[in-house]
Write a protein that holds these residues in place. Structure first.
Motif, PDB file in Angstrom:
ATOM      1  N   GLN A 239       0.485  -1.281   0.163  1.00  0.00           N
ATOM      2  CA  GLN A 239      -0.092  -0.631   0.540  1.00  0.00           C
ATOM      3  C   GLN A 239       0.991   1.218   0.164  1.00  0.00           C
ATOM      4  N   ALA A 240       2.278   0.745   1.106  1.00  0.00           N
ATOM      5  CA  ALA A 240       2.819   2.265   1.052  1.00  0.00           C
ATOM      6  C   ALA A 240       3.569   3.048  -0.541  1.00  0.00           C
ATOM      7  N   MET A 241       4.239   1.500  -0.882  1.00  0.00           N
ATOM      8  CA  MET A 241       4.616   1.894  -2.578  1.00  0.00           C
ATOM      9  C   MET A 241       3.242   2.569  -3.289  1.00  0.00           C
ATOM     10  N   ASP A 242       1.867   1.944  -3.125  1.00  0.00           N
ATOM     11  CA  ASP A 242       1.073   2.637  -4.117  1.00  0.00           C
ATOM     12  C   ASP A 242       0.427   3.790  -3.846  1.00  0.00           C
ATOM     13  N   ARG A 243       0.944   4.279  -2.622  1.00  0.00           N
ATOM     14  CA  ARG A 243       0.460   5.673  -2.089  1.00  0.00           C
ATOM     15  C   ARG A 243       2.270   6.593  -1.891  1.00  0.00           C
ATOM     16  N   ARG A 244       2.466   5.774  -2.696  1.00  0.00           N
ATOM     17  CA  ARG A 244       4.102   6.505  -2.372  1.00  0.00           C
ATOM     18  C   ARG A 244       4.414   8.517  -1.777  1.00  0.00           C
ATOM     19  N   GLU A 245       3.978   8.957  -2.917  1.00  0.00           N
ATOM     20  CA  GLU A 245       3.731  10.433  -2.885  1.00  0.00           C
ATOM     21  C   GLU A 245       3.207  11.227  -1.617  1.00  0.00           C
ATOM     22  N   GLU A 246       1.912  10.070  -0.715  1.00  0.00           N
ATOM     23  CA  GLU A 246       1.116  10.242   0.264  1.00  0.00           C
ATOM     24  C   GLU A 246       2.287   9.924   1.704  1.00  0.00           C
ATOM     25  N   VAL A 247       2.018   9.140   1.687  1.00  0.00           N
ATOM     26  CA  VAL A 247       3.555   8.575   2.497  1.00  0.00           C
ATOM     27  C   VAL A 247       4.294   9.256   2.545  1.00  0.00           C
ATOM     28  N   PHE A 248       4.697   9.792   1.360  1.00  0.00           N
ATOM     29  CA  PHE A 248       6.695  10.862   1.976  1.00  0.00           C
ATOM     30  C   PHE A 248       5.970  11.798   1.625  1.00  0.00           C
ATOM     31  N   GLN A 249       5.012  12.381   1.901  1.00  0.00           N
ATOM     32  CA  GLN A 249       4.202  13.663   1.923  1.00  0.00           C
ATOM     33  C   GLN A 249       3.664  13.126   3.870  1.00  0.00           C
ATOM     34  N   ALA A 250       3.487  12.717   4.088  1.00  0.00           N
ATOM     35  CA  ALA A 250       3.178  13.138   5.569  1.00  0.00           C
ATOM     36  C   ALA A 250       4.190  12.342   6.568  1.00  0.00           C
ATOM     37  N   ILE A 251       4.984  11.720   5.760  1.00  0.00           N
ATOM     38  CA  ILE A 251       6.266  12.135   6.295  1.00  0.00           C
ATOM     39  C   ILE A 251       7.384  13.479   6.791  1.00  0.00           C
ATOM     40  N   GLU A 252       7.363  13.909   4.925  1.00  0.00           N
ATOM     41  CA  GLU A 252       7.494  14.721   5.499  1.00  0.00           C
ATOM     42  C   GLU A 252       7.088  16.353   6.449  1.00  0.00           C
ATOM     43  N   ASP A 253       5.422  16.249   6.366  1.00  0.00           N
ATOM     44  CA  ASP A 253       4.965  16.936   7.312  1.00  0.00           C
ATOM     45  C   ASP A 253       4.653  16.873   8.484  1.00  0.00           C
ATOM     46  N   SER A 254       6.002  15.926   9.028  1.00  0.00           N
ATOM     47  CA  SER A 254       5.265  15.745  10.609  1.00  0.00           C
ATOM     48  C   SER A 254       6.456  15.941  11.250  1.00  0.00           C
ATOM     49  N   GLU A 255       6.572  16.573  12.657  1.00  0.00           N
ATOM     50  CA  GLU A 255       7.462  16.842  13.123  1.00  0.00           C
ATOM     51  C   GLU A 255       8.830  15.707  13.834  1.00  0.00           C
ATOM     52  N   ASP A 256       8.083  14.489  14.237  1.00  0.00           N
ATOM     53  CA  ASP A 256       9.153  13.689  15.212  1.00  0.00           C
ATOM     54  C   ASP A 256       8.957  12.275  13.988  1.00  0.00           C
ATOM     55  N   VAL A 257       9.366  10.976  14.370  1.00  0.00           N
ATOM     56  CA  VAL A 257       9.466   9.840  13.525  1.00  0.00           C
ATOM     57  C   VAL A 257       7.782   8.955  14.566  1.00  0.00           C
ATOM     58  N   ASP A 258       7.483   9.879  15.715  1.00  0.00           N
ATOM     59  CA  ASP A 258       5.683   9.052  16.229  1.00  0.00           C
ATOM     60  C   ASP A 258       4.823   9.889  15.747  1.00  0.00           C
ATOM     61  N   GLU A 259       5.489  10.865  14.989  1.00  0.00           N
ATOM     62  CA  GLU A 259       3.561  11.665  14.639  1.00  0.00           C
ATOM     63  C   GLU A 259       4.188  11.513  12.826  1.00  0.00           C
ATOM     64  N   ALA A 260       5.008  10.614  11.953  1.00  0.00           N
ATOM     65  CA  ALA A 260       5.288  10.117  11.259  1.00  0.00           C
ATOM     66  C   ALA A 260       3.938   9.121  11.118  1.00  0.00           C
ATOM     67  N   ARG A 261       5.305   8.001  11.996  1.00  0.00           N
ATOM     68  CA  ARG A 261       3.970   6.407  12.674  1.00  0.00           C
ATOM     69  C   ARG A 261       2.993   6.871  12.336  1.00  0.00           C
ATOM     70  N   LEU A 262       2.435   7.847  13.361  1.00  0.00           N
ATOM     71  CA  LEU A 262       1.040   7.876  13.596  1.00  0.00           C
ATOM     72  C   LEU A 262       0.008   8.153  12.136  1.00  0.00           C
ATOM     73  N   ARG A 263       0.812   9.255  11.835  1.00  0.00           N
ATOM     74  CA  ARG A 263       0.305   9.457  10.364  1.00  0.00           C
ATOM     75  C   ARG A 263       0.370   8.632   8.989  1.00  0.00           C
ATOM     76  N   VAL A 264       1.143   8.248   8.683  1.00  0.00           N
ATOM     77  CA  VAL A 264       0.990   7.190   8.142  1.00  0.00           C
ATOM     78  C   VAL A 264       0.073   5.805   7.890  1.00  0.00           C
ATOM     79  N   GLY A 265       0.302   5.413   9.921  1.00  0.00           N
ATOM     80  CA  GLY A 265      -0.306   5.032  10.143  1.00  0.00           C
ATOM     81  C   GLY A 265      -2.021   5.149   9.551  1.00  0.00           C
ATOM     82  N   GLN A 266      -2.691   6.481   9.392  1.00  0.00           N
ATOM     83  CA  GLN A 266      -3.943   7.168   9.750  1.00  0.00           C
ATOM     84  C   GLN A 266      -4.238   6.933   8.199  1.00  0.00           C
TER      85      GLN A 266
END
Length: 90
Positions: free
Chosen positions: A20-47
């Protein structure tokens, strides 16, 4: 559910999250980039992907070099094998 089935289901959940992450890579990368830290990135990617903490951890651990069509095909085939095992009652 026996231990083998539990392990197969867990593997399938992780592999599905990666595909799924590979199919939606742009959205995944954006969610990671928009995150303040790894914990927030994990939460955003999970959501974003609708996966739990374990699935989002594996997505975050996936190196960008793995986002190739060949790697996606390999993971999708592995997911198919896991689904087949589950449907056979293994």
């Amino acid at each position: 559910m026996d231990e083998d089935e539990r392990q197969i289901r867990q593997q399938l959940m992780i592999v599905d999250a990666l595909v799924q992450a590979m199919d939606r890579r742009e959205e995944v990368f954006q969610a990671i980039e928009d995150s303040e830290d790894v914990d927030e990135a994990r939460l955003r990617v999970g959501q974003l992907l609708g996966v739990g903490e374990l699935g989002s951890r594996f997505v975050l651990d996936l190196q960008a070099k793995s986002f190739t069509r060949g790697r996606r095909r390999t993971l999708a085939a592995h997911a198919g094998e896991l689904r087949s095992k589950l449907s056979r009652g293994r």
